[in-house]
Design a protein around this motif. Sequence first.
Motif, mmCIF file in Angstrom:
data_model
loop_
_atom_site.group_PDB
_atom_site.id
_atom_site.type_symbol
_atom_site.label_atom_id
_atom_site.label_comp_id
_atom_site.label_asym_id
_atom_site.label_seq_id
_atom_site.Cartn_x
_atom_site.Cartn_y
_atom_site.Cartn_z
ATOM 1 N N LEU A 1 -54.229 28.545 22.137
ATOM 2 C CA LEU A 1 -55.356 29.068 22.903
ATOM 3 C C LEU A 1 -55.416 28.342 24.240
ATOM 4 O O LEU A 1 -55.436 27.115 24.292
ATOM 5 C CB LEU A 1 -56.666 28.854 22.148
ATOM 6 C CG LEU A 1 -57.939 29.249 22.889
ATOM 7 C CD1 LEU A 1 -57.992 30.760 23.090
ATOM 8 C CD2 LEU A 1 -59.158 28.765 22.146
ATOM 9 N N VAL A 2 -55.413 29.110 25.314
ATOM 10 C CA VAL A 2 -55.552 28.572 26.663
ATOM 11 C C VAL A 2 -56.819 29.190 27.250
ATOM 12 O O VAL A 2 -56.844 30.377 27.568
ATOM 13 C CB VAL A 2 -54.329 28.911 27.545
ATOM 14 C CG1 VAL A 2 -54.520 28.357 28.947
ATOM 15 C CG2 VAL A 2 -53.047 28.385 26.926
ATOM 16 N N ALA A 3 -57.869 28.375 27.348
ATOM 17 C CA ALA A 3 -59.124 28.825 27.935
ATOM 18 C C ALA A 3 -59.304 28.080 29.252
ATOM 19 O O ALA A 3 -59.002 26.894 29.349
ATOM 20 C CB ALA A 3 -60.286 28.530 26.990
ATOM 21 N N TYR A 4 -59.782 28.801 30.258
ATOM 22 C CA TYR A 4 -59.886 28.191 31.580
ATOM 23 C C TYR A 4 -61.076 28.755 32.338
ATOM 24 O O TYR A 4 -61.628 29.792 31.973
ATOM 25 C CB TYR A 4 -58.603 28.429 32.377
ATOM 26 C CG TYR A 4 -58.237 29.870 32.520
ATOM 27 C CD1 TYR A 4 -58.685 30.619 33.595
ATOM 28 C CD2 TYR A 4 -57.452 30.515 31.563
ATOM 29 C CE1 TYR A 4 -58.362 31.957 33.720
ATOM 30 C CE2 TYR A 4 -57.140 31.845 31.671
ATOM 31 C CZ TYR A 4 -57.594 32.559 32.760
ATOM 32 O OH TYR A 4 -57.287 33.883 32.864
ATOM 33 N N LYS A 5 -61.469 28.030 33.383
ATOM 34 C CA LYS A 5 -62.540 28.491 34.261
ATOM 35 C C LYS A 5 -61.939 28.762 35.635
ATOM 36 O O LYS A 5 -61.127 27.994 36.128
ATOM 37 C CB LYS A 5 -63.643 27.448 34.365
ATOM 38 C CG LYS A 5 -64.395 27.246 33.052
ATOM 39 C CD LYS A 5 -65.665 26.459 33.224
ATOM 40 C CE LYS A 5 -65.383 24.995 33.261
ATOM 41 N NZ LYS A 5 -66.599 24.177 33.254
ATOM 42 N N VAL A 6 -62.367 29.864 36.221
ATOM 43 C CA VAL A 6 -61.855 30.310 37.516
ATOM 44 C C VAL A 6 -62.846 29.891 38.607
ATOM 45 O O VAL A 6 -64.057 30.001 38.426
ATOM 46 C CB VAL A 6 -61.675 31.844 37.532
ATOM 47 C CG1 VAL A 6 -61.199 32.339 38.876
ATOM 48 C CG2 VAL A 6 -60.728 32.272 36.430
ATOM 49 N N ARG A 7 -62.298 29.417 39.717
ATOM 50 C CA ARG A 7 -63.159 29.066 40.856
ATOM 51 C C ARG A 7 -63.926 30.309 41.299
ATOM 52 O O ARG A 7 -63.439 31.434 41.214
ATOM 53 C CB ARG A 7 -62.327 28.530 42.011
ATOM 54 C CG ARG A 7 -61.665 27.218 41.682
ATOM 55 C CD ARG A 7 -61.004 26.608 42.909
ATOM 56 N NE ARG A 7 -60.191 25.483 42.532
ATOM 57 C CZ ARG A 7 -60.660 24.266 42.263
ATOM 58 N NH1 ARG A 7 -61.941 24.026 42.365
ATOM 59 N NH2 ARG A 7 -59.841 23.301 41.919
ATOM 60 N N HIS A 8 -65.131 30.071 41.795
ATOM 61 C CA HIS A 8 -66.042 31.174 42.085
ATOM 62 C C HIS A 8 -65.461 32.197 43.064
ATOM 63 O O HIS A 8 -65.592 33.395 42.850
ATOM 64 C CB HIS A 8 -67.360 30.623 42.626
ATOM 65 C CG HIS A 8 -68.405 31.671 42.792
ATOM 66 N ND1 HIS A 8 -68.998 32.290 41.715
ATOM 67 C CD2 HIS A 8 -68.938 32.240 43.894
ATOM 68 C CE1 HIS A 8 -69.851 33.192 42.152
ATOM 69 N NE2 HIS A 8 -69.844 33.175 43.473
ATOM 70 N N LEU A 9 -64.814 31.763 44.095
ATOM 71 C CA LEU A 9 -64.295 32.696 45.091
ATOM 72 C C LEU A 9 -63.123 33.535 44.584
ATOM 73 O O LEU A 9 -62.755 34.525 45.203
ATOM 74 C CB LEU A 9 -63.876 31.943 46.354
ATOM 75 C CG LEU A 9 -65.024 31.293 47.124
ATOM 76 C CD1 LEU A 9 -64.480 30.470 48.292
ATOM 77 C CD2 LEU A 9 -66.000 32.340 47.625
#
Length: 156
Positions: A79-87
């Motif tokens: 499992l690879v979970a990540y957060k994306v930068r807002h822009l």
Amino acid sequence: MRKILLTYFLVMVTFLCACNNDGPKGSGIALVKTTNPAPLSFERNTKKEMDLVKSIEQDVEGFKELYDVSVLKGEKDILVAYKVRHLHRYHMKDIEKRMNKKLEEKYPDENFIVSSDYKIFLEAVELEDNLKDPNFSQEKAEKKLQEIIKMKKELT
């Protein structure tokens, strides 16, 4: 005068109740700030597995659009979970597509579940917190990972 005091009292009670700090300590703040969780494999003593998971995390962190990554390796799935930068949130599908392509090319024998969903990320961080407890069994961890994967598949 009484109405003003009563109103003030109710506002203060509301603020005090809203500032309640019940809930998970480590994963509760995962949405707000970068947590940089360590990549984990359920097979805790295997150096080969840990090297693989760390390598995957470094590859994923190479994407400039991301700012927080959680990698969990179970028996069959990673499992690879990540957060994306807002822009960069408008390009999330493209980011996920490029990431899947890169991971599948570099690690063809592995089965990846990739998600940018905050709920999946929070669940992964919570599972990582649970894995730090020596009483949390590998079977429970694998079961929880499969629940997270099932949740991811339901979201798509």
